[in-house]
Design a protein around this motif. Structure first.
Motif, short mmCIF file in Angstrom:
data_model
loop_
_atom_site.label_atom_id
_atom_site.label_comp_id
_atom_site.label_asym_id
_atom_site.label_seq_id
_atom_site.Cartn_x
_atom_site.Cartn_y
_atom_site.Cartn_z
N ARG A 13 -33.27 -56.04 73.53
CA ARG A 13 -34.34 -55.11 73.13
C ARG A 13 -33.85 -53.68 73.33
NH1 ARG A 13 -37.60 -52.44 76.48
NH2 ARG A 13 -37.55 -53.99 78.16
N ILE A 14 -33.30 -53.41 74.51
CA ILE A 14 -32.82 -52.06 74.82
C ILE A 14 -31.63 -51.70 73.93
CG2 ILE A 14 -31.75 -50.66 76.64
CD1 ILE A 14 -33.58 -52.32 78.63
N GLU A 26 -44.96 -52.91 68.73
CA GLU A 26 -45.51 -52.23 67.55
C GLU A 26 -44.77 -52.64 66.28
OE1 GLU A 26 -45.27 -48.12 68.65
OE2 GLU A 26 -47.06 -48.24 69.93
N LYS A 27 -43.46 -52.79 66.37
CA LYS A 27 -42.65 -53.17 65.21
C LYS A 27 -42.84 -54.63 64.83
CE LYS A 27 -39.69 -50.07 63.55
NZ LYS A 27 -39.69 -49.64 62.19
N SER A 28 -42.84 -55.50 65.84
CA SER A 28 -42.79 -56.94 65.59
C SER A 28 -44.16 -57.59 65.43
CB SER A 28 -42.04 -57.64 66.72
OG SER A 28 -42.78 -57.56 67.93
N ALA A 32 -47.24 -56.44 73.59
CA ALA A 32 -46.41 -55.97 74.69
C ALA A 32 -46.57 -56.89 75.91
CB ALA A 32 -46.77 -54.53 75.05
N ALA A 33 -47.78 -57.42 76.10
CA ALA A 33 -48.01 -58.34 77.22
C ALA A 33 -47.17 -59.61 77.05
CB ALA A 33 -49.49 -58.69 77.31
N THR A 34 -47.09 -60.12 75.82
CA THR A 34 -46.28 -61.32 75.56
C THR A 34 -44.81 -61.01 75.79
OG1 THR A 34 -47.89 -62.21 74.00
CG2 THR A 34 -45.63 -63.02 73.81
N ILE A 35 -44.34 -59.88 75.31
CA ILE A 35 -42.94 -59.50 75.51
C ILE A 35 -42.65 -59.38 77.01
CG2 ILE A 35 -41.22 -57.66 75.14
CD1 ILE A 35 -42.61 -57.23 72.37
N GLU A 48 -41.07 -69.56 66.56
CA GLU A 48 -41.60 -68.56 65.61
C GLU A 48 -41.50 -67.15 66.18
OE1 GLU A 48 -42.59 -68.58 62.34
OE2 GLU A 48 -41.67 -70.56 62.46
N THR A 49 -41.79 -67.02 67.47
CA THR A 49 -41.67 -65.71 68.12
C THR A 49 -40.22 -65.24 68.08
OG1 THR A 49 -43.57 -66.12 69.55
CG2 THR A 49 -41.99 -64.47 70.30
N LEU A 50 -39.28 -66.15 68.34
CA LEU A 50 -37.86 -65.78 68.30
C LEU A 50 -37.44 -65.37 66.90
CD1 LEU A 50 -36.27 -68.47 70.63
CD2 LEU A 50 -36.79 -66.07 71.15
N LYS A 51 -37.96 -66.06 65.90
CA LYS A 51 -37.64 -65.71 64.51
C LYS A 51 -38.11 -64.28 64.21
CE LYS A 51 -37.81 -68.92 61.42
NZ LYS A 51 -38.23 -69.92 60.43
N GLU A 52 -39.29 -63.94 64.70
CA GLU A 52 -39.82 -62.59 64.48
C GLU A 52 -39.01 -61.57 65.28
OE1 GLU A 52 -42.14 -59.90 62.52
OE2 GLU A 52 -41.94 -62.04 62.15
N LEU A 53 -38.69 -61.87 66.53
CA LEU A 53 -37.89 -60.94 67.33
C LEU A 53 -36.51 -60.70 66.71
CD1 LEU A 53 -38.69 -62.12 70.98
CD2 LEU A 53 -39.44 -60.00 69.86
#
Length: 158
Positions: A13-14, A26-28, A32-35, A48-53
């Motif tokens: 991420r960084i 905001e982008k994905s 923020a709580a989930t991240i 699915e979350t990994l695909k979006e990230l």
């Protein structure tokens, strides 16, 4: 020692320019709580979350995220995840090369030296690649903007 998936995602991420979790959120569209829960390894991200990230974490790939989170076994993959990631800048007339040398090449130095040219002039003169793939015009402009912002920060420190 292997790092956990939370640290892997945080570092990428960084490295992808999201210094705060909320920026990636905001982008994905992932909260923020989930991240935060994923990075603390309280919650394992879904596929699915990994695909979006993977769409926004440009310092890693979907394959590497799937391996880091334990969905895929690295030894079973037909193609091993690339390690480390490399970027290269070549003149349009040069033959692209696969791996960037440890020190910046003369062409990369030339790119940085000419960063004061307009975006259009830089795009005409240089072909920017990451992981062997040409960057889009928008991606290249983003890198140019990033380098320029670093220069401003360094000028303000001096």
């Amino acid at each position: 020692m292997n790092m956990g998936y939370g640290e892997f995602i945080k570092r990428n991420r960084i490295a992808s320019g999201f210094t705060k979790q909320v920026q990636l959120a905001e982008k994905s569209g992932i909260t923020a709580a989930t991240i935060s829960r994923i990075e603390k390894e309280i919650q394992k991200p879904s596929m699915e979350t990994l695909k979006e990230l993977a769409r926004f974490l440009n310092s890693t790939s979907y394959v590497e995220l799937m391996v880091a989170c334990g969905y895929w076994n690295e030894e079973e993959l037909l193609e091993e995840p690339s390690k480390p990631k490399y970027a290269s800048v070549t003149r349009e007339s040069d033959v692209p090369y696969a791996l960037k040398p440890k020190k910046p090449s003369p062409v990369e130095d030339d790119f940085i030296e000419n960063i004061d040219l307009s975006d259009e002039e830089l795009l005409k003169q240089f072909n920017v690649q990451i992981d062997g793939m040409d960057l889009t015009e928008d991606e290249t402009k983003g890198i140019i903007a990033y380098v320029r912002s670093l220069r401003l920060v360094n000028q303000n420190k001096a």
